[in-house]
Motif scaffolding. Structure first.
Motif, PDB file in Angstrom:
ATOM      1  N   THR A  22       0.834  -1.207   0.000  1.00 16.08           N
ATOM      2  CA  THR A  22       0.000   0.000   0.000  1.00 16.08           C
ATOM      3  C   THR A  22       0.864   1.250   0.000  1.00 16.08           C
ATOM      4  O   THR A  22       0.607   2.201  -0.751  1.00 16.08           O
ATOM      5  N   LEU A  23       1.893   1.261   0.830  1.00 15.64           N
ATOM      6  CA  LEU A  23       2.804   2.403   0.883  1.00 15.64           C
ATOM      7  C   LEU A  23       3.485   2.601  -0.475  1.00 15.64           C
ATOM      8  O   LEU A  23       3.585   3.730  -0.971  1.00 15.64           O
ATOM      9  N   GLN A  24       3.912   1.520  -1.083  1.00 12.62           N
ATOM     10  CA  GLN A  24       4.554   1.581  -2.401  1.00 12.62           C
ATOM     11  C   GLN A  24       3.596   2.181  -3.430  1.00 12.62           C
ATOM     12  O   GLN A  24       3.947   3.103  -4.151  1.00 12.62           O
ATOM     13  N   ARG A  25       2.380   1.682  -3.459  1.00  9.27           N
ATOM     14  CA  ARG A  25       1.404   2.073  -4.488  1.00  9.27           C
ATOM     15  C   ARG A  25       0.945   3.526  -4.336  1.00  9.27           C
ATOM     16  O   ARG A  25       0.862   4.255  -5.311  1.00  9.27           O
ATOM     17  N   VAL A  28       4.975   6.014  -2.414  1.00  8.29           N
ATOM     18  CA  VAL A  28       6.318   5.947  -2.994  1.00  8.29           C
ATOM     19  C   VAL A  28       6.280   6.136  -4.509  1.00  8.29           C
ATOM     20  O   VAL A  28       7.042   6.932  -5.068  1.00  8.29           O
ATOM     21  N   GLU A  29       5.402   5.408  -5.211  1.00 10.55           N
ATOM     22  CA  GLU A  29       5.348   5.512  -6.668  1.00 10.55           C
ATOM     23  C   GLU A  29       4.920   6.897  -7.132  1.00 10.55           C
ATOM     24  O   GLU A  29       5.255   7.311  -8.239  1.00 10.55           O
ATOM     25  N   LYS A  30       4.188   7.611  -6.314  1.00 13.28           N
ATOM     26  CA  LYS A  30       3.793   8.977  -6.671  1.00 13.28           C
ATOM     27  C   LYS A  30       4.980   9.937  -6.562  1.00 13.28           C
ATOM     28  O   LYS A  30       4.973  11.008  -7.138  1.00 13.28           O
ATOM     29  N   TYR A  31       5.990   9.537  -5.815  1.00 10.43           N
ATOM     30  CA  TYR A  31       7.204  10.346  -5.667  1.00 10.43           C
ATOM     31  C   TYR A  31       8.175  10.055  -6.810  1.00 10.43           C
ATOM     32  O   TYR A  31       8.695  10.951  -7.446  1.00 10.43           O
ATOM     33  N   SER A  32       8.431   8.767  -7.054  1.00 11.85           N
ATOM     34  CA  SER A  32       9.375   8.386  -8.103  1.00 11.85           C
ATOM     35  C   SER A  32       9.152   6.930  -8.483  1.00 11.85           C
ATOM     36  O   SER A  32       8.896   6.083  -7.627  1.00 11.85           O
ATOM     37  N   SER A  33       9.306   6.632  -9.749  1.00  8.99           N
ATOM     38  CA  SER A  33       9.173   5.251 -10.221  1.00  8.99           C
ATOM     39  C   SER A  33      10.470   4.469 -10.049  1.00  8.99           C
ATOM     40  O   SER A  33      10.531   3.290 -10.372  1.00  8.99           O
ATOM     41  N   LYS A  34      11.496   5.091  -9.543  1.00 14.14           N
ATOM     42  CA  LYS A  34      12.793   4.428  -9.364  1.00 14.14           C
ATOM     43  C   LYS A  34      12.823   3.505  -8.145  1.00 14.14           C
ATOM     44  O   LYS A  34      13.699   2.667  -8.030  1.00 14.14           O
ATOM     45  N   PHE A  35      11.856   3.665  -7.232  1.00 12.02           N
ATOM     46  CA  PHE A  35      11.768   2.775  -6.079  1.00 12.02           C
ATOM     47  C   PHE A  35      11.048   1.508  -6.527  1.00 12.02           C
ATOM     48  O   PHE A  35       9.897   1.563  -6.947  1.00 12.02           O
ATOM     49  N   LEU A  36      11.706   0.375  -6.451  1.00 16.16           N
ATOM     50  CA  LEU A  36      11.161  -0.860  -6.999  1.00 16.16           C
ATOM     51  C   LEU A  36      10.227  -1.599  -6.055  1.00 16.16           C
ATOM     52  O   LEU A  36       9.310  -2.276  -6.499  1.00 16.16           O
ATOM     53  N   SER A  37      10.466  -1.498  -4.766  1.00 15.36           N
ATOM     54  CA  SER A  37       9.572  -2.146  -3.811  1.00 15.36           C
ATOM     55  C   SER A  37       9.740  -1.504  -2.440  1.00 15.36           C
ATOM     56  O   SER A  37      10.731  -0.841  -2.164  1.00 15.36           O
ATOM     57  N   THR A  38       8.752  -1.730  -1.596  1.00 12.98           N
ATOM     58  CA  THR A  38       8.756  -1.182  -0.237  1.00 12.98           C
ATOM     59  C   THR A  38       8.286  -2.264   0.710  1.00 12.98           C
ATOM     60  O   THR A  38       7.283  -2.920   0.453  1.00 12.98           O
TER      61      THR A  38
END
Length: 83
Positions: A22-25, A28-38
């Motif tokens: 949920t945090l990733q979706r 995190v993804e709204k900040y940058s697509s470079k983060f692959l998983s959380t």
């Protein structure tokens, strides 16, 4: 001697982490697509008195297991000791 002991509890690899997903979706993804998983876990900091690093590390591991601070079937723990 006094030691600082960090206990980190995380889901084992292969175990779903709904909070991390949920945090990733939604964050995190709204900040940058470079983060692959959380992955999300739990962090506990202890101040422990003991004779050696090994002794206090074992004390914290025993406490975590015996008092069910984590579920060994789905979680893994990391213990970090500093003076």
């Amino acid at each position: 001697m006094k030691f600082r002991v960090e206990l980190i509890i995380l889901n084992k690899e292969g175990v779903r982490d709904p909070e991390g997903e949920t945090l990733q979706r939604y964050v995190v993804e709204k900040y940058s697509s470079k983060f692959l998983s959380t992955r999300v876990g739990k962090y506990i900091l202890f101040e422990v008195e003991g004779n050696s690093r090994e002794e206090v590390e074992e004390m914290v591991k025993r406490l975590a297991y015996e008092r069910r601070l984590y579920n060994p079937l789905v979680h893994r723990i990391e213990v970090r000791v500093t003076a």
